[in-house]
Design a protein around this motif. Structure first.
Motif, PDB file in Angstrom:
ATOM      1  N   LYS A   2      48.756  47.587  30.350  1.00 13.27           N
ATOM      2  CA  LYS A   2      48.086  46.317  30.112  1.00 13.27           C
ATOM      3  C   LYS A   2      46.662  46.377  30.649  1.00 13.27           C
ATOM      4  N   CYS A   3      45.724  45.833  29.862  1.00 17.70           N
ATOM      5  CA  CYS A   3      44.330  45.764  30.294  1.00 17.70           C
ATOM      6  C   CYS A   3      44.214  44.685  31.372  1.00 17.70           C
ATOM      7  N   ILE A   4      43.681  45.074  32.514  1.00 12.66           N
ATOM      8  CA  ILE A   4      43.584  44.163  33.655  1.00 12.66           C
ATOM      9  C   ILE A   4      42.139  43.786  33.963  1.00 12.66           C
ATOM     10  N   TYR A   5      41.169  44.613  33.484  1.00 13.33           N
ATOM     11  CA  TYR A   5      39.767  44.354  33.822  1.00 13.33           C
ATOM     12  C   TYR A   5      38.865  45.023  32.798  1.00 13.33           C
ATOM     13  N   THR A   6      37.839  44.303  32.365  1.00 15.37           N
ATOM     14  CA  THR A   6      36.804  44.862  31.508  1.00 15.37           C
ATOM     15  C   THR A   6      35.527  44.915  32.322  1.00 15.37           C
ATOM     16  N   ALA A   7      35.011  46.096  32.501  1.00 15.24           N
ATOM     17  CA  ALA A   7      33.840  46.315  33.353  1.00 15.24           C
ATOM     18  C   ALA A   7      32.562  46.260  32.531  1.00 15.24           C
ATOM     19  N   SER A   8      31.464  45.968  33.199  1.00 16.52           N
ATOM     20  CA  SER A   8      30.171  45.946  32.512  1.00 16.52           C
ATOM     21  C   SER A   8      29.548  47.339  32.445  1.00 16.52           C
ATOM     22  N   ASN A   9      30.071  48.261  33.270  1.00 18.01           N
ATOM     23  CA  ASN A   9      29.570  49.635  33.248  1.00 18.01           C
ATOM     24  C   ASN A   9      30.643  50.564  33.818  1.00 18.01           C
ATOM     25  N   LEU A  10      30.454  51.854  33.637  1.00 12.88           N
ATOM     26  CA  LEU A  10      31.458  52.837  34.043  1.00 12.88           C
ATOM     27  C   LEU A  10      31.654  52.910  35.561  1.00 12.88           C
ATOM     28  N   VAL A  16      36.920  49.602  40.450  1.00 21.20           N
ATOM     29  CA  VAL A  16      38.129  48.776  40.323  1.00 21.20           C
ATOM     30  C   VAL A  16      39.367  49.658  40.242  1.00 21.20           C
ATOM     31  N   ARG A  17      39.294  50.743  39.476  1.00 18.48           N
ATOM     32  CA  ARG A  17      40.444  51.648  39.395  1.00 18.48           C
ATOM     33  C   ARG A  17      40.793  52.213  40.767  1.00 18.48           C
ATOM     34  N   ASP A  18      39.778  52.583  41.543  1.00 22.69           N
ATOM     35  CA  ASP A  18      40.023  53.120  42.883  1.00 22.69           C
ATOM     36  C   ASP A  18      40.598  52.065  43.829  1.00 22.69           C
ATOM     37  N   LEU A  19      40.132  50.828  43.718  1.00 23.66           N
ATOM     38  CA  LEU A  19      40.699  49.745  44.536  1.00 23.66           C
ATOM     39  C   LEU A  19      42.168  49.521  44.190  1.00 23.66           C
ATOM     40  N   PRO A  48      33.886  49.651  29.268  1.00 24.58           N
ATOM     41  CA  PRO A  48      35.022  50.330  29.899  1.00 24.58           C
ATOM     42  C   PRO A  48      36.085  49.317  30.319  1.00 24.58           C
ATOM     43  N   GLN A  49      37.324  49.701  30.158  1.00 20.32           N
ATOM     44  CA  GLN A  49      38.442  48.828  30.515  1.00 20.32           C
ATOM     45  C   GLN A  49      39.352  49.549  31.492  1.00 20.32           C
ATOM     46  N   VAL A  50      39.896  48.786  32.438  1.00 17.40           N
ATOM     47  CA  VAL A  50      40.867  49.319  33.399  1.00 17.40           C
ATOM     48  C   VAL A  50      42.237  48.771  33.006  1.00 17.40           C
ATOM     49  N   TRP A  51      43.149  49.685  32.777  1.00 14.34           N
ATOM     50  CA  TRP A  51      44.507  49.332  32.362  1.00 14.34           C
ATOM     51  C   TRP A  51      45.487  49.763  33.440  1.00 14.34           C
ATOM     52  N   GLN A  59      50.519  40.910  38.559  1.00 10.72           N
ATOM     53  CA  GLN A  59      50.065  39.855  39.472  1.00 10.72           C
ATOM     54  C   GLN A  59      49.330  40.450  40.685  1.00 10.72           C
ATOM     55  N   HIS A  60      49.878  41.506  41.246  1.00 12.82           N
ATOM     56  CA  HIS A  60      49.222  42.166  42.378  1.00 12.82           C
ATOM     57  C   HIS A  60      47.876  42.749  41.947  1.00 12.82           C
ATOM     58  N   ALA A  61      47.823  43.361  40.781  1.00  8.06           N
ATOM     59  CA  ALA A  61      46.579  43.938  40.274  1.00  8.06           C
ATOM     60  C   ALA A  61      45.535  42.853  40.051  1.00  8.06           C
ATOM     61  N   ARG A  62      45.940  41.733  39.510  1.00  8.98           N
ATOM     62  CA  ARG A  62      44.990  40.631  39.284  1.00  8.98           C
ATOM     63  C   ARG A  62      44.449  40.091  40.607  1.00  8.98           C
ATOM     64  N   SER A  63      45.278  40.081  41.653  1.00  5.56           N
ATOM     65  CA  SER A  63      44.778  39.614  42.954  1.00  5.56           C
ATOM     66  C   SER A  63      43.783  40.614  43.550  1.00  5.56           C
ATOM     67  N   VAL A  64      44.006  41.911  43.334  1.00  7.62           N
ATOM     68  CA  VAL A  64      43.052  42.927  43.802  1.00  7.62           C
ATOM     69  C   VAL A  64      41.717  42.753  43.078  1.00  7.62           C
ATOM     70  N   VAL A  65      41.772  42.543  41.769  1.00  8.09           N
ATOM     71  CA  VAL A  65      40.550  42.345  40.982  1.00  8.09           C
ATOM     72  C   VAL A  65      39.850  41.058  41.402  1.00  8.09           C
TER      73      VAL A  65
END
Length: 104
Positions: A2-10, A16-19, A48-51, A59-65
């Protein structure tokens, strides 16, 4: 997945992926090279998208973001115990002498 975040740059996507990885949530970056296709693709499709891999971790991923996106609070000024210089509340090291501002 599932896509959790769309970034403005790489670099933002990698951060976000590392977090998420630090929080124990496996994630992947898609469209890492999508910006090179601008003009061929709509702008929103090239970001770029983080899935995340595991849907039960959404839910945990959304709280990290959300924590990542929350602006740093403007904490009160703090004084360095070593040189007595004033520092913004968000600093961990004194800007003047480099001493740690927080005692463990």
């Amino acid at each position: 997945m599932k896509c959790i975040y769309t970034a403005s740059n790489l670099p933002d996507a990698h951060l976000v992926r590392d977090l998420l990885a630090q929080a124990g949530i496996p994630a992947h970056i898609f469209n890492a090279n999508g910006m090179s296709a601008l003009g061929e693709l709509p702008m929103s499709a090239a970001y770029p998208q983080v899935w995340i891999v595991q849907l039960h971790q959404e839910q945990h991923a959304r709280s990290v973001v959300a924590d990542y996106q929350r602006p740093a609070s403007e904490a009160a000024e703090q004084r360095c115990l070593h040189c007595q210089e004033g520092n913004p509340g968000s600093f961990e090291l004194c800007w003047c002498c480099g001493a740690a501002l927080f005692q463990p």
